[in-house]
Design a protein around this motif. Structure first.
Motif, short mmCIF file in Angstrom:
data_model
loop_
_atom_site.label_atom_id
_atom_site.label_comp_id
_atom_site.label_asym_id
_atom_site.label_seq_id
_atom_site.Cartn_x
_atom_site.Cartn_y
_atom_site.Cartn_z
N UNK A 78 25.03 21.81 48.14
CA UNK A 78 24.70 22.75 47.78
C UNK A 78 25.34 24.02 48.64
N UNK A 79 25.87 25.31 48.46
CA UNK A 79 26.87 26.15 49.50
C UNK A 79 26.04 27.87 48.45
N UNK A 80 26.27 28.15 49.89
CA UNK A 80 25.79 29.90 49.60
C UNK A 80 26.19 30.23 48.61
N UNK A 81 27.81 30.12 48.47
CA UNK A 81 28.99 31.46 47.76
C UNK A 81 29.65 30.55 47.13
N UNK A 82 30.55 30.69 46.42
CA UNK A 82 31.65 30.39 45.31
C UNK A 82 32.91 29.86 46.51
N UNK A 83 33.49 30.86 47.28
CA UNK A 83 34.24 31.03 47.79
C UNK A 83 34.18 29.73 49.21
N UNK A 84 32.16 29.78 49.60
CA UNK A 84 32.72 28.36 50.68
C UNK A 84 32.40 27.11 49.85
N UNK A 85 32.32 26.40 48.63
CA UNK A 85 31.86 25.91 47.33
C UNK A 85 33.52 25.38 47.40
N UNK A 86 33.90 26.25 47.00
CA UNK A 86 35.92 25.92 46.42
C UNK A 86 36.14 25.24 48.60
N UNK A 87 36.15 25.82 49.30
CA UNK A 87 36.80 25.49 50.70
C UNK A 87 35.85 23.94 50.80
N UNK A 88 34.45 23.81 50.79
CA UNK A 88 34.05 22.65 51.12
C UNK A 88 34.99 21.65 49.87
N UNK A 89 35.11 22.07 48.64
CA UNK A 89 34.90 20.79 47.92
C UNK A 89 36.33 20.09 48.28
N UNK A 90 37.32 21.61 48.55
CA UNK A 90 38.95 21.17 49.03
C UNK A 90 38.89 20.24 50.34
N UNK A 91 38.44 20.00 51.21
CA UNK A 91 38.34 19.25 51.90
C UNK A 91 37.56 17.98 51.86
N UNK A 92 36.91 18.01 50.94
CA UNK A 92 36.36 16.60 50.48
C UNK A 92 37.27 15.55 49.72
N UNK A 93 37.75 16.70 48.84
CA UNK A 93 38.84 16.32 48.52
C UNK A 93 40.00 15.73 48.91
N UNK A 94 40.65 16.37 49.79
CA UNK A 94 41.52 15.97 51.23
C UNK A 94 41.66 14.98 51.84
N UNK A 95 40.04 14.75 52.02
CA UNK A 95 39.19 13.48 52.54
C UNK A 95 39.19 12.24 51.73
N UNK A 96 39.06 12.12 50.56
CA UNK A 96 39.35 11.45 49.53
C UNK A 96 40.42 11.13 49.16
N UNK A 97 41.87 11.72 49.50
CA UNK A 97 43.30 11.91 48.97
C UNK A 97 43.57 9.92 48.85
#
Ligand code: AMP
Length: 461
Positions: A78-97
């Motif tokens: 759970x994140x406060x902003x859409x921007x942070x949520x997008x960043x977190x999503x991208x980082x998790x996707x990178x880690x899950x490549x």
């Protein structure tokens, strides 16, 4: 605890291999302190902010716990902003490549509800969302949390500042009580301790020294009175020639004035302030992160959550009133083992603030001098990259690899001329080294991406 290497942790080989390929050689301090406990399944409350490597700390934790053959939601951030949520999503996707079939989905407001619902129906392992939209999905039954194992509350202090307390409480009421809860917050106010008490079970508390050490960031102060500050800025930019700089101002007006003066003489500069809508803000961030703009002039509020890798310099056009804000500003450079410079312009009346900063950091300020400087077009700083806009995106099944392929295949351009690639729903951006832009445009116009000819042009900005 001092576990410097990822290989010393009980991680799946595929995850370890990917971490290595991302160039993460050592654990950051927050990872070293928190990951062993996270991997043991303990609840953790961590004082960490953007830039500390906190996303990978919880991301590695939740990927380790994942059962890939169960396509129900097992982790929620759970994140406060859409921007942070997008960043977190991208980082998790990178880690899950390299983790096959791992589905990560962002659930934020401001985007249509129905496509999110159908993605959820198709099966998702990890969701990252903002409180309001998560609440909506839970209340409408499109999201179920019966299989949730790990809950992450990211930037919890900011969520409370933004008035999300009730929404968070409701979202958590849908989660099983037997779960792991990780809470990340930049500050430890009483309200955060209270939140931890409510939602966590015997949490381990982790905090790292937020002060910076001389070795990461070179800091210099310059005594310059206000009317001469803009010339001093010009001098510092042409002396250090950083590829990426954030200039911090205390007011929106200063932000605008500094931006337009630098822009008028041809510096590659943009302003980041609260008046931009989400689309404009995204464009500014894409352009800055891909190095086709080298200077960002920002207020503290607008720069919150900004995650720019390899920021070479931070300049304080005016010192902030609070030394903690100063430390937060300059901490955007010198990240994850890279060196950075922090340069502060300080008028006579700001000298008291330097004393406070010295006390807070625990060392004396180093002073330097600026040389006279004439703001002229010849002295401008050109950004190293240029952005190309492509009229196809995720909805056209365009992936970064397709764009890279179209640019480099046959007699295309060398891979090292291609910079960051950002793919959005209906369009994409690719950054190209300035000397190869024309050739890149030809390659993209001549060749096809995903078997199709998309609209291609050099971005206006
Ligand atoms: P965060 O604090 O999560 O916003 O992360 C800041 C940046 O550090 C992100 O761009 C990460 O990709 C990067 N990062 C995270 N962990 C490491 C690591 N162990 N080594 C190098 N970079 C890292």
């Amino acid at each position: 605890m001092n576990t410097a290497e990822f290989s010393s942790l009980p991680l799946k080989p595929v995850l370890l291999k990917n971490i290595e390929s991302l160039g993460y050689t050592k654990l950051t301090p927050i990872q070293a302190e928190s990951l062993p406990h996270i991997l043991e399944g303990r609840d953790v409350i961590a004082q960490a902010k953007t830039g500390s490597g906190k996303t990978a700390a919880f991301g590695i934790g939740l990927l380790t716990k994942l059962e890939l053959n169960n396509f129900r939601v097992q982790s929620m951030v759970v994140c406060p902003t859409r921007e942070l949520a997008d960043q977190v999503c991208n980082e998790i996707r990178r880690l899950a490549r390299f983790t096959q079939n791992c589905k990560v989905l962002a659930l934020c407001g401001g985007t249509p509800f129905a496509p999110q619902r159908s993605s959820l129906e198709n099966g998702v392992h990890i969701i990252v969302g903002t409180p309001g939209r998560l609440q909506e999905h839970l209340n409408k039954g499109s999201l179920r949390l019966d299989d949730l194992k790990v809950l992450v509350l990211d930037e919890a202090d900011r969520m409370l500042d933004m008035g999300f307390e009730d929404a968070i409480r409701e979202v958590i009421s849908f989660a099983p009580s037997h779960r792991q809860t990780l809470l990340f917050s930049a500050t430890y106010a009483d309200s955060i301790r209270e939140m931890s008490k409510q939602f966590q079970f015997k949490p381990i508390s982790v905090s790292i020294d937020t002060r910076h050490h001389d070795t990461d960031i070179e800091q210099y102060f310059y005594q310059v009175d206000r009317p001469k500050k803009i010339n001093a800025l010009g001098y510092l930019l042409s002396f250090y020639r950083p590829e990426s700089t954030v200039i911090f101002c205390n007011t929106k007006k200063d932000c605008h004035d500094v931006m337009s003066t630098l822009d008028n003489i041809g510096f590659s500069v943009q302003a980041l302030h609260g008046d931009l809508d989400q689309k404009e803000r995204n464009q500014v961030l894409v352009r800055f992160a891909n190095k086709s703009c080298s200077i960002l002039v920002a207020t503290d509020v607008a720069a919150r959550g900004l995650d720019i890798k390899e920021l070479q310099a931070v300049i304080n056009y005016e010192l902030p009133w609070d030394p903690e804000v100063f430390v937060h500003r300059i901490g955007r450079t010198g990240r994850a083992g890279k060196k950075g410079v922090a340069l502060s312009l300080c008028a006579e009346k700001e000298l008291d603030r330097v004393t406070e900063i010295e006390e807070y950091q625990g060392f004396s300020a180093k002073w330097d001098e600026v040389a006279p400087f004439k703001m002229s077009y010849e002295k401008r700083l050109e950004a190293p990259m240029v952005t190309i806009w492509i009229g196809g995106g995720r909805k056209n099944k365009v992936r970064p690899g397709d764009i890279l392929g179209a640019l480099t295949r046959d007699t295309g351009i060398a891979g090292n001329k291609v910079g960051k690639i950002d793919v959005f729903d209906t369009h994409a951006y690719v950054a190209i080294m300035r000397d190869s832009v024309e050739k890149a445009l030809q390659c993209l116009k001549k060749g096809k991406i995903k078997g199709r000819n998309f609209n291609i042009h050099k971005s206006q900005w």
